[in-house]
Motif scaffolding. Structure first.
Motif, short mmCIF file in Angstrom:
data_model
loop_
_atom_site.label_atom_id
_atom_site.label_comp_id
_atom_site.label_asym_id
_atom_site.label_seq_id
_atom_site.Cartn_x
_atom_site.Cartn_y
_atom_site.Cartn_z
N UNK A 410 -12.55 39.49 11.64
CA UNK A 410 -11.67 38.67 10.79
C UNK A 410 -10.40 39.44 10.49
N UNK A 411 -9.28 38.90 10.88
CA UNK A 411 -8.01 39.54 10.60
C UNK A 411 -7.76 39.57 9.09
N UNK A 412 -7.34 40.70 8.59
CA UNK A 412 -7.04 40.83 7.17
C UNK A 412 -8.24 41.08 6.29
N UNK A 413 -9.39 41.42 6.88
CA UNK A 413 -10.59 41.62 6.06
C UNK A 413 -10.44 42.80 5.10
N UNK A 414 -9.59 43.76 5.43
CA UNK A 414 -9.38 44.90 4.53
C UNK A 414 -8.73 44.47 3.21
N UNK A 415 -8.14 43.27 3.20
CA UNK A 415 -7.51 42.76 1.98
C UNK A 415 -8.34 41.69 1.29
N UNK A 416 -9.59 41.55 1.67
CA UNK A 416 -10.45 40.62 0.95
C UNK A 416 -10.50 41.01 -0.54
N UNK A 417 -10.77 40.07 -1.43
CA UNK A 417 -10.80 40.39 -2.87
C UNK A 417 -11.66 41.60 -3.18
N UNK A 418 -11.21 42.41 -4.12
CA UNK A 418 -11.87 43.66 -4.45
C UNK A 418 -13.31 43.45 -4.91
N UNK A 419 -13.57 42.33 -5.62
CA UNK A 419 -14.92 42.13 -6.13
C UNK A 419 -15.92 41.88 -4.99
N UNK A 420 -15.44 41.36 -3.86
CA UNK A 420 -16.31 41.20 -2.69
C UNK A 420 -16.60 42.56 -2.08
N UNK A 421 -15.54 43.31 -1.82
CA UNK A 421 -15.71 44.60 -1.16
C UNK A 421 -16.51 45.58 -2.03
#
Length: 497
Positions: A410-421
């Motif tokens: 998934x492109x941009x997965x490093x910027x997923x919401x912090x609460x997910x990560x």
């Protein structure tokens, strides 16, 4: 010839769901190779092959970086029919062509053991990476690349190139041969230590491929001359982008009988490293080694028990779905071939499709397997991150593999919401390690994790070897493509073998 990774595939229909994870298919494992693995002791390796003396070329060597690193390093090379042995600075490097292993050990230390396909695997991946980067820079700047950015210099530095690439001009010079890239000096050979038989020329070419990188065209020309030079000089680009010479001087050629040089009594360096590693990686590797060491006693749930669990259903359907996914990962070939068994669980599969939670997992799995599939990837990631109740269910830690595959595709997965990560391991690789520690028997996860290491050949190939060692049915799964990849790699870089 550039070798590329496979991608994850998920196929779904109303009545049948077949799930497969990605593959980094790397090699065929022969019976002898299965006895010499990354975790083997030197005694186990020696037991896997003949140890008798072989005819060998023995050469004294001096390595020097003429411009960047003028310090000379002295070595001795033994080139035999089934192995090369390089001794230098108190360490030993052994290319075992009979077992397809690369072994190294310091005097008095444990033995490191790597699959022989690892280096050409890395070289082709790195070449592809460098060529793509050069093209991108040239496109962005609209400028002609500098000489050190030309494809040739990457090919020469890595020792691999597209098949039939012949960019060099070859001309005789006083006392030897010069290799030119247009007007630019690319290398030379000089002096003559004597004639080589065809078998000896092949052995020397294999040694150069693994221990003194140069363009394959130059290597092929040296081998084809069937004479052993006294000096080989190769122009390479250094980290500063400058072209500098690397020189190997050869002396004291002799032909002797040489026994297999790996001494007995050396422990596995991998096992020593893993023993004190408290990280997810260490926990997973110790669990995998426990499976290997059990001799088949530490094994996965049987096909029949898993199928019975799926048939019985139960609540919640999501937990029952995990049992089905366990079947597809551990016994993918069998469930695909056994139509009667698959038909017997059709009602349960239809129930999965109707259940909201199970449906969300399947939707996330579909997105994880296909980067082009439409859907809300952030929502899928959130669902997987919050499904921590699965960790207590059999095979429930597969959610970590699904999450990691989703992030990787998934492109941009490093910027997923912090609460997910924050709910998942910080390092993507630790998602796979966590599942392996909980469920070490299925090779697919090892292959998916290996996909994260295209430029770390030791880790990538450790995972490929371990995946085959713990999963007796690996040929019917995604690793069944191994033999085809091996054939492609050997065709692309024959003088590495």
């Amino acid at each position: 010839m550039i070798l590329k990774f496979g991608k994850r595939v998920v196929l779904a229909a109303a009545s049948v769901i077949v799930v497969a994870t990605g593959v980094l298919a790397l090699m065929r494992l022969s019976q002898g190779e299965a006895q010499a693995m990354p975790y083997s002791t030197s005694d186990q390796i020696r037991a896997a092959r003949p140890l008798g003396a072989q005819e060998a070329l023995i050469i004294d060597l001096t390595f020097a970086g003429v411009a960047a690193d003028p310090v000379e390093k002295r070595a001795r090379a033994t080139l035999a029919q089934t192995f090369n042995h390089l001794e230098m600075d108190g360490t030993h490097q052994l290319d075992d062509y009979g077992l397809c292993r690369m072994l190294s050990w310091p005097d008095g230390g444990g033995v490191m053991n790597m699959n022989c396909h690892a280096i050409p695997f890395f070289a082709f991946n790195e070449l592809q990476n460098r060529l793509a980067l050069t093209k991108m820079i040239a496109s962005a700047t609209s400028q002609k690349p500098a000489v050190e950015a030309a494809p040739y210099w990457s090919e020469a530095g890595l020792g691999v190139a597209p098949q039939d690439a012949k960019p060099l001009q070859i001309r005789a010079a006083a006392g030897g041969v010069q290799y030119l890239l247009g007007p630019q000096a690319a290398g030379s050979i000089s002096g003559d230590l004597g004639a080589l038989s065809p078998a000896e020329a092949m052995a020397f070419s294999r040694f150069l491929a693994r221990h003194f990188p140069m363009h394959p065209q130059m290597r092929a020309d040296i081998a084809g001359r069937a004479r052993l030079p006294m000096v080989i000089e190769v122009m390479q680009t250094n980290p500063a982008g400058q072209v500098a010479a690397q020189r190997m001087t050869l002396a004291n050629l002799r032909r002797e009988k040489a026994e297999y040089p790996l001494p007995g009594g050396l422990p596995s360096a991998l096992r020593a490293q893993v023993a004190g590693d408290a990280s997810p990686r260490g926990q997973a590797l110790r669990r995998a080694l426990a499976v290997v060491d059990s001799g088949g006693k530490d094994r996965p749930p049987s096909f029949e028990s898993l199928m019975d669990g799926v048939r019985k259903g139960g609540e919640p359907p999501l937990a029952s779905l995990m049992l089905f996914l366990n079947v597809t990962q551990q016994y993918g070939g069998r469930i695909t071939a056994d139509r009667a068994a698959l038909e017997s669980i059709r009602p349960q599969i239809q129930a999965f499709m109707r259940d909201p939670q199970a449906g969300r997992f399947l939707a996330a799995n579909n997105l994880a397997g296909n980067p082009a599939a439409p859907g809300d990837r952030v929502a899928a990631a959130r669902f997987l991150a919050e499904a921590d109740a699965l960790d207590k269910a059999p095979f429930g830690t597969f959610r970590y593999v699904t999450y990691a595959n989703l992030a990787a595709n998934s492109e941009g997965s490093a910027q997923w919401p912090a609460d997910i990560r924050a709910k998942m391991p910080v390092r993507l690789e630790d998602n796979y390690w966590r599942h392996i520690a909980a469920y070490p028997w299925a090779s697919n996860t090892y292959a998916d994790l290996a996909n994260l290491f295209p430029f770390d050949p030791q880790t990538a190939w450790l995972l490929q070897d371990l995946g085959r060692a713990v999963d007796t049915d690996w040929k019917s799964g995604v690793m069944g493509r191994a033999a085809a990849y091996e054939a492609r790699l050997r065709t692309a870089a024959p003088d590495f073998y």
